[in-house]
Design a protein around this motif. Sequence first.
Motif, PDB file in Angstrom:
ATOM      1  N   ALA A  42      42.144  55.470  23.221  1.00 13.72           N
ATOM      2  CA  ALA A  42      41.919  56.902  23.428  1.00 13.72           C
ATOM      3  C   ALA A  42      42.957  57.473  24.384  1.00 13.72           C
ATOM      4  O   ALA A  42      43.466  58.586  24.169  1.00 13.72           O
ATOM      5  CB  ALA A  42      40.510  57.132  23.962  1.00 13.72           C
ATOM      6  N   GLN A  43      43.305  56.705  25.412  1.00 11.05           N
ATOM      7  CA  GLN A  43      44.335  57.169  26.344  1.00 11.05           C
ATOM      8  C   GLN A  43      45.682  57.287  25.635  1.00 11.05           C
ATOM      9  O   GLN A  43      46.429  58.244  25.857  1.00 11.05           O
ATOM     10  CB  GLN A  43      44.455  56.207  27.524  1.00 11.05           C
ATOM     11  CG  GLN A  43      43.305  56.279  28.487  1.00 11.05           C
ATOM     12  CD  GLN A  43      43.423  55.241  29.604  1.00 11.05           C
ATOM     13  OE1 GLN A  43      44.241  54.334  29.535  1.00 11.05           O
ATOM     14  NE2 GLN A  43      42.588  55.382  30.625  1.00 11.05           N
ATOM     15  N   GLN A  44      45.992  56.325  24.790  1.00 17.39           N
ATOM     16  CA  GLN A  44      47.252  56.380  24.041  1.00 17.39           C
ATOM     17  C   GLN A  44      47.272  57.580  23.112  1.00 17.39           C
ATOM     18  O   GLN A  44      48.301  58.248  22.970  1.00 17.39           O
ATOM     19  CB  GLN A  44      47.455  55.099  23.240  1.00 17.39           C
ATOM     20  CG  GLN A  44      47.770  53.901  24.095  1.00 17.39           C
ATOM     21  CD  GLN A  44      47.817  52.616  23.284  1.00 17.39           C
ATOM     22  OE1 GLN A  44      47.504  52.596  22.095  1.00 17.39           O
ATOM     23  NE2 GLN A  44      48.190  51.519  23.935  1.00 17.39           N
ATOM     24  N   ARG A  45      46.143  57.881  22.496  1.00 17.19           N
ATOM     25  CA  ARG A  45      46.083  59.046  21.599  1.00 17.19           C
ATOM     26  C   ARG A  45      46.303  60.338  22.371  1.00 17.19           C
ATOM     27  O   ARG A  45      46.928  61.264  21.868  1.00 17.19           O
ATOM     28  CB  ARG A  45      44.742  59.080  20.878  1.00 17.19           C
ATOM     29  CG  ARG A  45      44.638  58.065  19.785  1.00 17.19           C
ATOM     30  CD  ARG A  45      43.317  58.171  19.074  1.00 17.19           C
ATOM     31  NE  ARG A  45      43.220  57.156  18.043  1.00 17.19           N
ATOM     32  CZ  ARG A  45      42.095  56.756  17.495  1.00 17.19           C
ATOM     33  NH1 ARG A  45      40.951  57.299  17.881  1.00 17.19           N
ATOM     34  NH2 ARG A  45      42.085  55.842  16.560  1.00 17.19           N
ATOM     35  N   GLN A  46      45.753  60.409  23.588  1.00 15.42           N
ATOM     36  CA  GLN A  46      45.950  61.601  24.403  1.00 15.42           C
ATOM     37  C   GLN A  46      47.427  61.774  24.734  1.00 15.42           C
ATOM     38  O   GLN A  46      47.954  62.882  24.714  1.00 15.42           O
ATOM     39  CB  GLN A  46      45.130  61.529  25.682  1.00 15.42           C
ATOM     40  CG  GLN A  46      43.648  61.740  25.461  1.00 15.42           C
ATOM     41  CD  GLN A  46      42.859  61.573  26.745  1.00 15.42           C
ATOM     42  OE1 GLN A  46      43.385  61.117  27.767  1.00 15.42           O
ATOM     43  NE2 GLN A  46      41.581  61.944  26.703  1.00 15.42           N
ATOM     44  N   LEU A  47      48.088  60.675  25.046  1.00 18.57           N
ATOM     45  CA  LEU A  47      49.516  60.750  25.336  1.00 18.57           C
ATOM     46  C   LEU A  47      50.306  61.158  24.100  1.00 18.57           C
ATOM     47  O   LEU A  47      51.253  61.932  24.180  1.00 18.57           O
ATOM     48  CB  LEU A  47      50.026  59.410  25.863  1.00 18.57           C
ATOM     49  CG  LEU A  47      49.520  58.983  27.238  1.00 18.57           C
ATOM     50  CD1 LEU A  47      49.994  57.570  27.563  1.00 18.57           C
ATOM     51  CD2 LEU A  47      49.993  59.957  28.303  1.00 18.57           C
ATOM     52  N   GLN A  48      49.893  60.656  22.947  1.00 16.80           N
ATOM     53  CA  GLN A  48      50.594  60.968  21.716  1.00 16.80           C
ATOM     54  C   GLN A  48      50.314  62.384  21.245  1.00 16.80           C
ATOM     55  O   GLN A  48      51.102  62.949  20.498  1.00 16.80           O
ATOM     56  CB  GLN A  48      50.212  59.972  20.620  1.00 16.80           C
ATOM     57  CG  GLN A  48      50.770  58.587  20.864  1.00 16.80           C
ATOM     58  CD  GLN A  48      50.273  57.582  19.848  1.00 16.80           C
ATOM     59  OE1 GLN A  48      49.348  57.849  19.099  1.00 16.80           O
ATOM     60  NE2 GLN A  48      50.890  56.409  19.835  1.00 16.80           N
ATOM     61  N   ALA A  49      49.213  62.977  21.682  1.00 19.64           N
ATOM     62  CA  ALA A  49      48.883  64.342  21.285  1.00 19.64           C
ATOM     63  C   ALA A  49      49.943  65.314  21.798  1.00 19.64           C
ATOM     64  O   ALA A  49      50.187  66.357  21.191  1.00 19.64           O
ATOM     65  CB  ALA A  49      47.509  64.725  21.801  1.00 19.64           C
ATOM     66  N   ALA A  50      50.579  64.959  22.898  1.00 23.45           N
ATOM     67  CA  ALA A  50      51.661  65.796  23.423  1.00 23.45           C
ATOM     68  C   ALA A  50      52.873  65.735  22.504  1.00 23.45           C
ATOM     69  O   ALA A  50      53.676  66.663  22.475  1.00 23.45           O
ATOM     70  CB  ALA A  50      52.035  65.354  24.831  1.00 23.45           C
ATOM     71  N   ARG A  51      53.008  64.667  21.733  1.00 23.21           N
ATOM     72  CA  ARG A  51      54.116  64.500  20.787  1.00 23.21           C
ATOM     73  C   ARG A  51      53.538  64.248  19.394  1.00 23.21           C
ATOM     74  O   ARG A  51      53.511  63.119  18.917  1.00 23.21           O
ATOM     75  CB  ARG A  51      54.990  63.328  21.213  1.00 23.21           C
ATOM     76  CG  ARG A  51      55.607  63.507  22.589  1.00 23.21           C
ATOM     77  CD  ARG A  51      56.256  62.247  23.033  1.00 23.21           C
ATOM     78  NE  ARG A  51      55.156  61.279  23.328  1.00 23.21           N
ATOM     79  CZ  ARG A  51      55.338  60.073  23.774  1.00 23.21           C
ATOM     80  NH1 ARG A  51      56.524  59.617  23.996  1.00 23.21           N
ATOM     81  NH2 ARG A  51      54.327  59.272  24.018  1.00 23.21           N
ATOM     82  N   PRO A  52      53.057  65.281  18.693  1.00 24.96           N
ATOM     83  CA  PRO A  52      52.385  65.081  17.419  1.00 24.96           C
ATOM     84  C   PRO A  52      53.264  64.448  16.346  1.00 24.96           C
ATOM     85  O   PRO A  52      52.765  63.783  15.455  1.00 24.96           O
ATOM     86  CB  PRO A  52      51.949  66.485  17.004  1.00 24.96           C
ATOM     87  CG  PRO A  52      52.562  67.427  17.943  1.00 24.96           C
ATOM     88  CD  PRO A  52      53.107  66.660  19.098  1.00 24.96           C
ATOM     89  N   GLU A  53      54.552  64.605  16.439  1.00 22.07           N
ATOM     90  CA  GLU A  53      55.429  64.009  15.424  1.00 22.07           C
ATOM     91  C   GLU A  53      55.432  62.483  15.510  1.00 22.07           C
ATOM     92  O   GLU A  53      55.762  61.790  14.555  1.00 22.07           O
ATOM     93  CB  GLU A  53      56.868  64.538  15.550  1.00 22.07           C
ATOM     94  CG  GLU A  53      57.616  64.119  16.816  1.00 22.07           C
ATOM     95  CD  GLU A  53      57.265  64.924  18.053  1.00 22.07           C
ATOM     96  OE1 GLU A  53      57.773  64.575  19.119  1.00 22.07           O
ATOM     97  OE2 GLU A  53      56.491  65.883  17.966  1.00 22.07           O
ATOM     98  N   GLU A  54      55.024  61.933  16.653  1.00 20.80           N
ATOM     99  CA  GLU A  54      54.986  60.493  16.839  1.00 20.80           C
ATOM    100  C   GLU A  54      53.569  59.932  16.767  1.00 20.80           C
ATOM    101  O   GLU A  54      53.372  58.734  16.945  1.00 20.80           O
ATOM    102  CB  GLU A  54      55.598  60.125  18.203  1.00 20.80           C
ATOM    103  CG  GLU A  54      57.060  60.505  18.333  1.00 20.80           C
ATOM    104  CD  GLU A  54      57.574  60.206  19.724  1.00 20.80           C
ATOM    105  OE1 GLU A  54      56.892  59.485  20.486  1.00 20.80           O
ATOM    106  OE2 GLU A  54      58.656  60.700  20.067  1.00 20.80           O
ATOM    107  N   ALA A  55      52.597  60.795  16.544  1.00 17.94           N
ATOM    108  CA  ALA A  55      51.205  60.341  16.548  1.00 17.94           C
ATOM    109  C   ALA A  55      50.950  59.386  15.389  1.00 17.94           C
ATOM    110  O   ALA A  55      51.416  59.582  14.279  1.00 17.94           O
ATOM    111  CB  ALA A  55      50.263  61.537  16.445  1.00 17.94           C
ATOM    112  N   VAL A  56      50.218  58.344  15.710  1.00 21.80           N
ATOM    113  CA  VAL A  56      49.863  57.340  14.719  1.00 21.80           C
ATOM    114  C   VAL A  56      48.345  57.220  14.714  1.00 21.80           C
ATOM    115  O   VAL A  56      47.729  57.084  15.765  1.00 21.80           O
ATOM    116  CB  VAL A  56      50.488  55.966  15.068  1.00 21.80           C
ATOM    117  CG1 VAL A  56      50.057  54.913  14.078  1.00 21.80           C
ATOM    118  CG2 VAL A  56      52.000  56.088  15.129  1.00 21.80           C
TER     119      VAL A  56
END
Length: 102
Positions: A42-56
């Motif tokens: 969940a923490q990783q997803r929050q970090l990736q939410a700032a960069r949606p093009e890299e979200a997995v």
Amino acid sequence: MPIGSVFNNGVEGFNRASQGIEKASAEINRASIEQQDDAQLAQQRQLQAARPEEAVTAPVAQPARIDEALVSLKVEEFNAKANTQSIQTADEVLGTLIDVRV
């Protein structure tokens, strides 16, 4: 029913309860680890939410069943106590029979 049979049944029941306790404890441990992993994900997803093009998106896992493991642990605890009482009763009866015989 012979005293030895009661004693042996109590010991066998206690051993089964011990194995059940070990199994439930391992399941609780596994569920705890999975919950920690989910929190990190969940923490990783929050970090990736700032960069949606890299979200997995991660695969959806079955939720941890810690509640079922805790219930199993409590049931096995009662089983162990009941079998312990059987063993103690058989021991007391045997001791009484030996005292009467002597």
